[in-house]
Design an enzyme around this catalytic site. Structure first.
Site, PDB file in Angstrom:
ATOM      1  N   LYS A  45       5.097 -10.797 -19.848  1.00 38.38           N
ATOM      2  CA  LYS A  45       4.659  -9.430 -20.147  1.00 38.38           C
ATOM      3  C   LYS A  45       3.312  -9.458 -20.854  1.00 38.38           C
ATOM      4  O   LYS A  45       2.411  -8.701 -20.549  1.00 38.38           O
ATOM      5  CB  LYS A  45       5.714  -8.771 -21.047  1.00 38.38           C
ATOM      6  CG  LYS A  45       5.997  -7.354 -20.778  1.00 38.38           C
ATOM      7  CD  LYS A  45       7.063  -7.120 -19.742  1.00 38.38           C
ATOM      8  CE  LYS A  45       6.770  -7.735 -18.403  1.00 38.38           C
ATOM      9  NZ  LYS A  45       7.808  -7.604 -17.453  1.00 38.38           N
TER      10      LYS A  45
ATOM     11  N   LYS B 208       2.732  -3.274  -8.060  1.00 39.17           N
ATOM     12  CA  LYS B 208       4.126  -3.135  -8.485  1.00 39.17           C
ATOM     13  C   LYS B 208       5.086  -4.018  -7.706  1.00 39.17           C
ATOM     14  O   LYS B 208       5.951  -4.644  -8.269  1.00 39.17           O
ATOM     15  CB  LYS B 208       4.538  -1.663  -8.376  1.00 39.17           C
ATOM     16  CG  LYS B 208       5.953  -1.380  -8.868  1.00 39.17           C
ATOM     17  CD  LYS B 208       6.100  -1.652 -10.337  1.00 39.17           C
ATOM     18  CE  LYS B 208       7.524  -1.487 -10.822  1.00 39.17           C
ATOM     19  NZ  LYS B 208       7.711  -2.163 -12.124  1.00 39.17           N
TER      20      LYS B 208
ATOM     21  N   GLU C  60      10.045 -14.274 -20.499  1.00 38.71           N
ATOM     22  CA  GLU C  60       9.759 -12.893 -20.107  1.00 38.71           C
ATOM     23  C   GLU C  60       8.743 -12.269 -21.066  1.00 38.71           C
ATOM     24  O   GLU C  60       7.843 -11.530 -20.627  1.00 38.71           O
ATOM     25  CB  GLU C  60      11.071 -12.093 -20.048  1.00 38.71           C
ATOM     26  CG  GLU C  60      10.929 -10.612 -19.762  1.00 38.71           C
ATOM     27  CD  GLU C  60      10.198 -10.273 -18.459  1.00 38.71           C
ATOM     28  OE1 GLU C  60       9.943 -11.161 -17.640  1.00 38.71           O
ATOM     29  OE2 GLU C  60       9.853  -9.091 -18.286  1.00 38.71           O
TER      30      GLU C  60
ATOM     31  N   TRP D 287      -3.921  -1.828  -1.165  1.00 37.06           N
ATOM     32  CA  TRP D 287      -4.095  -3.077  -1.911  1.00 37.06           C
ATOM     33  C   TRP D 287      -4.413  -4.134  -0.870  1.00 37.06           C
ATOM     34  O   TRP D 287      -3.652  -4.333   0.069  1.00 37.06           O
ATOM     35  CB  TRP D 287      -2.845  -3.445  -2.705  1.00 37.06           C
ATOM     36  CG  TRP D 287      -3.221  -4.421  -3.762  1.00 37.06           C
ATOM     37  CD1 TRP D 287      -2.998  -5.770  -3.752  1.00 37.06           C
ATOM     38  CD2 TRP D 287      -3.937  -4.129  -4.956  1.00 37.06           C
ATOM     39  NE1 TRP D 287      -3.531  -6.321  -4.880  1.00 37.06           N
ATOM     40  CE2 TRP D 287      -4.109  -5.351  -5.639  1.00 37.06           C
ATOM     41  CE3 TRP D 287      -4.456  -2.976  -5.513  1.00 37.06           C
ATOM     42  CZ2 TRP D 287      -4.785  -5.442  -6.856  1.00 37.06           C
ATOM     43  CZ3 TRP D 287      -5.117  -3.068  -6.714  1.00 37.06           C
ATOM     44  CH2 TRP D 287      -5.273  -4.288  -7.378  1.00 37.06           C
TER      45      TRP D 287
ATOM     46  N   CYS E  21       0.853  -1.191   0.000  1.00 37.33           N
ATOM     47  CA  CYS E  21       0.000   0.000   0.000  1.00 37.33           C
ATOM     48  C   CYS E  21       0.889   1.241   0.000  1.00 37.33           C
ATOM     49  O   CYS E  21       2.094   1.153   0.220  1.00 37.33           O
ATOM     50  CB  CYS E  21      -0.848   0.014   1.266  1.00 37.33           C
ATOM     51  SG  CYS E  21      -1.728  -1.532   1.527  1.00 37.33           S
TER      52      CYS E  21
ATOM     53  N   ARG F 295       1.373   1.462  -5.930  1.00 38.78           N
ATOM     54  CA  ARG F 295       1.587   0.514  -4.839  1.00 38.78           C
ATOM     55  C   ARG F 295       0.315  -0.219  -4.437  1.00 38.78           C
ATOM     56  O   ARG F 295       0.335  -1.104  -3.578  1.00 38.78           O
ATOM     57  CB  ARG F 295       2.144   1.254  -3.615  1.00 38.78           C
ATOM     58  CG  ARG F 295       3.447   1.955  -3.875  1.00 38.78           C
ATOM     59  CD  ARG F 295       3.878   2.726  -2.653  1.00 38.78           C
ATOM     60  NE  ARG F 295       4.205   1.844  -1.550  1.00 38.78           N
ATOM     61  CZ  ARG F 295       5.385   1.311  -1.348  1.00 38.78           C
ATOM     62  NH1 ARG F 295       6.365   1.564  -2.176  1.00 38.78           N
ATOM     63  NH2 ARG F 295       5.601   0.518  -0.317  1.00 38.78           N
TER      64      ARG F 295
ATOM     65  N   GLU G 103       0.438 -10.591 -18.512  1.00 43.12           N
ATOM     66  CA  GLU G 103       0.283  -9.664 -17.395  1.00 43.12           C
ATOM     67  C   GLU G 103      -0.550  -8.438 -17.765  1.00 43.12           C
ATOM     68  O   GLU G 103      -1.370  -7.981 -16.973  1.00 43.12           O
ATOM     69  CB  GLU G 103       1.696  -9.237 -16.960  1.00 43.12           C
ATOM     70  CG  GLU G 103       1.773  -8.266 -15.809  1.00 43.12           C
ATOM     71  CD  GLU G 103       3.216  -7.926 -15.454  1.00 43.12           C
ATOM     72  OE1 GLU G 103       4.099  -8.033 -16.332  1.00 43.12           O
ATOM     73  OE2 GLU G 103       3.454  -7.544 -14.309  1.00 43.12           O
TER      74      GLU G 103
ATOM     75  N   ASN H  77       0.992  -0.110   6.046  1.00 45.44           N
ATOM     76  CA  ASN H  77       1.410  -0.928   4.908  1.00 45.44           C
ATOM     77  C   ASN H  77       2.101  -2.147   5.496  1.00 45.44           C
ATOM     78  O   ASN H  77       3.030  -2.009   6.275  1.00 45.44           O
ATOM     79  CB  ASN H  77       2.383  -0.101   4.045  1.00 45.44           C
ATOM     80  CG  ASN H  77       3.049  -0.933   2.964  1.00 45.44           C
ATOM     81  OD1 ASN H  77       2.495  -1.932   2.517  1.00 45.44           O
ATOM     82  ND2 ASN H  77       4.230  -0.513   2.539  1.00 45.44           N
ATOM     83  N   GLY H  78       1.640  -3.351   5.138  1.00 41.23           N
ATOM     84  CA  GLY H  78       2.252  -4.568   5.658  1.00 41.23           C
ATOM     85  C   GLY H  78       1.212  -5.479   6.273  1.00 41.23           C
ATOM     86  O   GLY H  78       0.026  -5.388   5.944  1.00 41.23           O
TER      87      GLY H  78
ATOM     88  N   HIS I  88       6.486 -32.667 -27.167  1.00 40.20           N
ATOM     89  CA  HIS I  88       6.199 -33.491 -25.987  1.00 40.20           C
ATOM     90  C   HIS I  88       4.873 -33.095 -25.347  1.00 40.20           C
ATOM     91  O   HIS I  88       4.625 -33.417 -24.189  1.00 40.20           O
ATOM     92  CB  HIS I  88       7.362 -33.399 -24.998  1.00 40.20           C
ATOM     93  CG  HIS I  88       8.643 -33.894 -25.576  1.00 40.20           C
ATOM     94  ND1 HIS I  88       8.863 -35.233 -25.853  1.00 40.20           N
ATOM     95  CD2 HIS I  88       9.750 -33.240 -26.009  1.00 40.20           C
ATOM     96  CE1 HIS I  88      10.067 -35.378 -26.403  1.00 40.20           C
ATOM     97  NE2 HIS I  88      10.612 -34.173 -26.511  1.00 40.20           N
TER      98      HIS I  88
HETATM   99  O1  M6R Z   1      10.682  -5.766  -7.436  1.00 43.02           O
HETATM  100  P1  M6R Z   1      11.000  -7.155  -7.855  1.00 43.02           P
HETATM  101  O2  M6R Z   1      11.939  -7.204  -9.020  1.00 43.02           O
HETATM  102  O3  M6R Z   1      11.485  -8.023  -6.736  1.00 43.02           O
HETATM  103  O4  M6R Z   1       9.621  -7.751  -8.363  1.00 43.02           O
HETATM  104  C1  M6R Z   1       9.507  -9.082  -8.767  1.00 43.02           C
HETATM  105  C2  M6R Z   1       8.213  -9.322  -9.488  1.00 43.02           C
HETATM  106  O5  M6R Z   1       7.116  -9.072  -8.661  1.00 43.02           O
HETATM  107  C3  M6R Z   1       8.099  -8.452 -10.747  1.00 43.02           C
HETATM  108  O6  M6R Z   1       9.194  -8.614 -11.591  1.00 43.02           O
HETATM  109  C4  M6R Z   1       6.816  -8.819 -11.540  1.00 43.02           C
HETATM  110  O7  M6R Z   1       6.936 -10.107 -12.057  1.00 43.02           O
HETATM  111  C5  M6R Z   1       6.585  -7.789 -12.643  1.00 43.02           C
HETATM  112  N1  M6R Z   1       5.301  -7.172 -12.459  1.00 43.02           N
HETATM  113  C6  M6R Z   1       6.568  -8.362 -14.015  1.00 43.02           C
HETATM  114  O8  M6R Z   1       6.396  -7.369 -14.976  1.00 43.02           O
END
Ligand code: M6R
Length: 619
Positions: free
Chosen positions: A496, A614, A492, A84, A12, A37, A499, A110-111, A515
């Site tokens: 992306k 994020k 990756e 969040w 958050c 956040r 996501e 936050n936490g 396979h």
């Molecule tokens: O801040 P971090 O690199 O530790 O975050 C890791 C993942 O949460 C982050 O890379 C996530 O997979 C991204 N949203 C992907 O785009």
């Protein structure tokens, strides 16, 4: 039924203000910068001449801003929050700030407070009435329960009772001239002004007001009054703090004319690569220097194995790092997802180096893996983008990726700079161990210096990629194929794509298709085939033929000048040739753009994809 804890585990944003301005507008502007956040609900508590007033609502910050525009709260001291959900679904009641029975204290958090159920039970037996499902609300009731007439000493007492990870900010109706804030495993920054002081979860929220900031240390408590900020340790002893001056351009944390942060961040990659290389190549450009790693050759020789631990995109960068380190330094490397690694019992010798990678430096699983490794006595090197983050503070050695603030949830420039940091590390290790010769090192270094310009060239193909993405966006599936390092980039690319476009996407090592996955290849289904690994070129072509034989629509991404590939695929995107080794830096930009334009075509919220935030700062 799934419980909230463990499923909705995100972070958050907290903002606080005390001074001569109307707190409402400062809080809203800061929260706006912190919305990345978390953005399922928001609220403010403002203490003024009259009683403490709270306004909060489920939904984006804009909903709260509308309410406040209609009924402004007057007052010059306040705290705000963008949430969040972790404990309790997104709702008006569960939105922060939380108050206790008499509404004399307001808390933002936050936490996670791990022992909140026991505390709640005790408080209920004492007659407290709860109005939310959150863990945070116990803090407000504990303040009410223990208040002695002094907010600071009451907070000190309350934090002795709570367990877990938290950043907290508190205001009290009876002491409206102060904000008390505390940090334990969740980030918190204070900003120093002239006759006004600020508090936030992250620096960009402060930059419109001040550049003099201090990042609270673990267990540090800050008391903000209009005229200054006093910091204390958990025992209540005063601490001396030295604010630092933030030199970033405030624009750097804003969209700068692009439609979305993600697009802006994609286009920032050439600069981010240049910045990450800067100062890390020898003056004559023939080797790598990493002044941040004060390692002797003897220490490097002792490293028997490296465990790379990370999540999501950072994990994918780690896979490329393994290939680079094993090839250039001949040190065996394992790469593991942090959420798994932290709960198994990895075999570590005293000489195993743990390398954690995290853009934010706050990812809970990565941080836990780091702490486990340190508890075992192992040396931890961190690659992170955030100076002052928990990972940066707790690791033994730190390499910063100079990507600048990354706001979009989908990570782009952080990945590219992580790759660069990993290449630098691999060359540095290889050069220290004399595994690679001087000629090869200077070839590598020379080639790395060309990457920013080549990336600029790749980005010029954006209009072509936009058209392809629009066509692909009507499909429910996409398959990303590659071999060798290309497969790691395919992973990756698929992450992306799913996501932000919400299209089902899978990455496969192309040789593995037969396979099982080949059964899913049907007429016209989009297949994105990465073909840059020279030693695997023929093999990759034959895998492409397998999917073409099932009438898939194949988009090949290959080296400029590769005329052969065009005969086997429906469409080719060419990227400037570099060493196969550095191919990920070239391949990733078209894949990011493909995901970006597919997301735009589907009308999605590109920068804030559903169900994601994020950084994942709690488990
Ligand atoms: O801040 P971090 O690199 O530790 O975050 C890791 C993942 O949460 C982050 O890379 C996530 O997979 C991204 N949203 C992907 O785009």
């Amino acid at each position: 039924m799934l419980t909230w804890m463990g499923v909705w585990a995100f972070m958050c944003g907290i903002m606080g203000y005390i001074g001569d301005r109307q707190a409402q507008s400062v809080l809203l502007s800061g929260l706006n910068k912190l919305e990345y956040r978390g953005y399922d609900s928001a609220g403010v508590a403002i203490a003024g001449d009259a009683e403490l007033q709270v306004e909060k609502s489920v939904g984006r910050l804009a909903v709260l801003a509308d309410h406040l525009a209609m009924s402004p709260i007057v007052g010059k001291v306040g705290i705000g929050h963008t949430r969040w959900a972790t404990h309790g679904r997104p709702s008006d009641e569960n939105a922060h700030p939380h108050t206790a029975c008499d509404r004399e204290f307001a808390v933002v958090h936050n936490g996670i407070i791990e022992n909140y159920l026991q505390l709640k039970e005790h408080l209920l037996s004492r007659g407290h009435r709860f109005t939310s499902e959150t863990d945070t609300e116990v803090v407000a009731h504990l303040l009410e329960e223990y208040f002695t007439g002094d907010l600071f000493s009451t907070v000190l007492r309350v934090i002795k009772e709570i367990r877990g990870a938290y950043a907290l900010a508190v205001v009290a109706e009876k002491e409206p001239e102060k904000i008390v804030a505390v940090r334990k495993h969740s980030p918190l920054v204070v900003g120093f002004g002239d006759g006004e002081q600020f508090l936030a979860s992250d620096i960009p929220a402060l930059l419109d007001y001040t550049r003099e900031v201090h990042i609270l240390a673990e267990g540090e408590i800050a008391v903000l009054t209009k005229d200054g900020i006093a910091c204390y340790d958990l025992a209540g002893e005063p601490m001396t703090v030295e604010p630092f001056f933030v030199t970033w351009d405030a624009q750097a944390a804003e969209k700068g004319g692009y439609a979305h942060y993600m697009l802006k961040e994609i286009y920032e990659q050439p600069k981010a690569v240049r910045d990450t290389l800067s100062g890390r190549l020898t003056e004559e450009g023939r080797g790598v220097v990493l002044p941040e790693l004060a390692w002797t050759v003897e220490e490097i020789k002792k490293i028997d194995r490296i465990h790379i631990v990370a999540c999501g995109t950072s994990y994918h960068a780690g896979l490329v790092g393994k290939a680079a380190i094993e090839q250039l330094a001949r040190i065996p490397v394992d790469v593991e997802v942090a959420s798994e690694y932290r709960y198994r019992d990895p075999i570590l010798s005293a000489d195993t180096l743990i390398l954690v990678i995290s853009q934010s430096g706050e990812t809970a699983d990565t941080l836990a893996a780091l702490r486990n490794a340190k508890a075992c006595g192992n040396r931890v090197l961190a690659i992170t983008n955030v100076v002052g983050s928990s990972v940066a503070r707790e690791a033994d050695d730190v390499m910063i990726t100079w990507a600048g603030p990354e706001i979009s949830v989908a990570s782009t420039k952080a990945y590219t700079t992580q790759l660069i940091a990993l290449y630098l590390l691999a060359i540095y290790l290889g050069q220290s161990l004399q595994v690679i010769d001087a000629v090869f090192i200077s070839e590598l270094v020379h080639e790395m210096q060309t990457l920013p310009q080549k990336l600029d060239d790749v980005l010029e193909t954006a209009p072509q990629i936009e058209k392809i993405a629009q066509a692909f966006s009507t499909w429910d599936d996409a398959f990303f194929l590659g071999r060798g390092i290309d497969y790691f980039v395919a992973l990756e690319g698929a992450l992306k794509y799913k996501e932000i476009s919400y299209i089902h996407a899978e990455a496969y090592p192309a040789g593995e298709l037969k396979h099982g996955t080949l059964a899913l290849i049907v007429e016209q289904v989009p297949v994105i085939a990465l073909v840059t690994q020279d030693v695997l070129y023929e093999k990759s072509l034959s895998n492409i033929k397998e999917v073409k034989a099932r009438d898939a629509y194949v988009l090949g991404i290959a080296w400029a000048g590769d005329d052969e590939i065009a005969k086997s695929v429906d469409r080719v995107l060419y990227v400037p040739r570099t060493m196969s080794f550095f191919a990920p830096v070239m391949l990733i930009a078209p894949l990011q753009l493909l995901a970006y334009y597919a997301s735009v075509a589907r009308g999605n919220d590109v920068d804030k994809p559903r169900n994601l935030a994020k950084s994942v700062t709690v488990e």
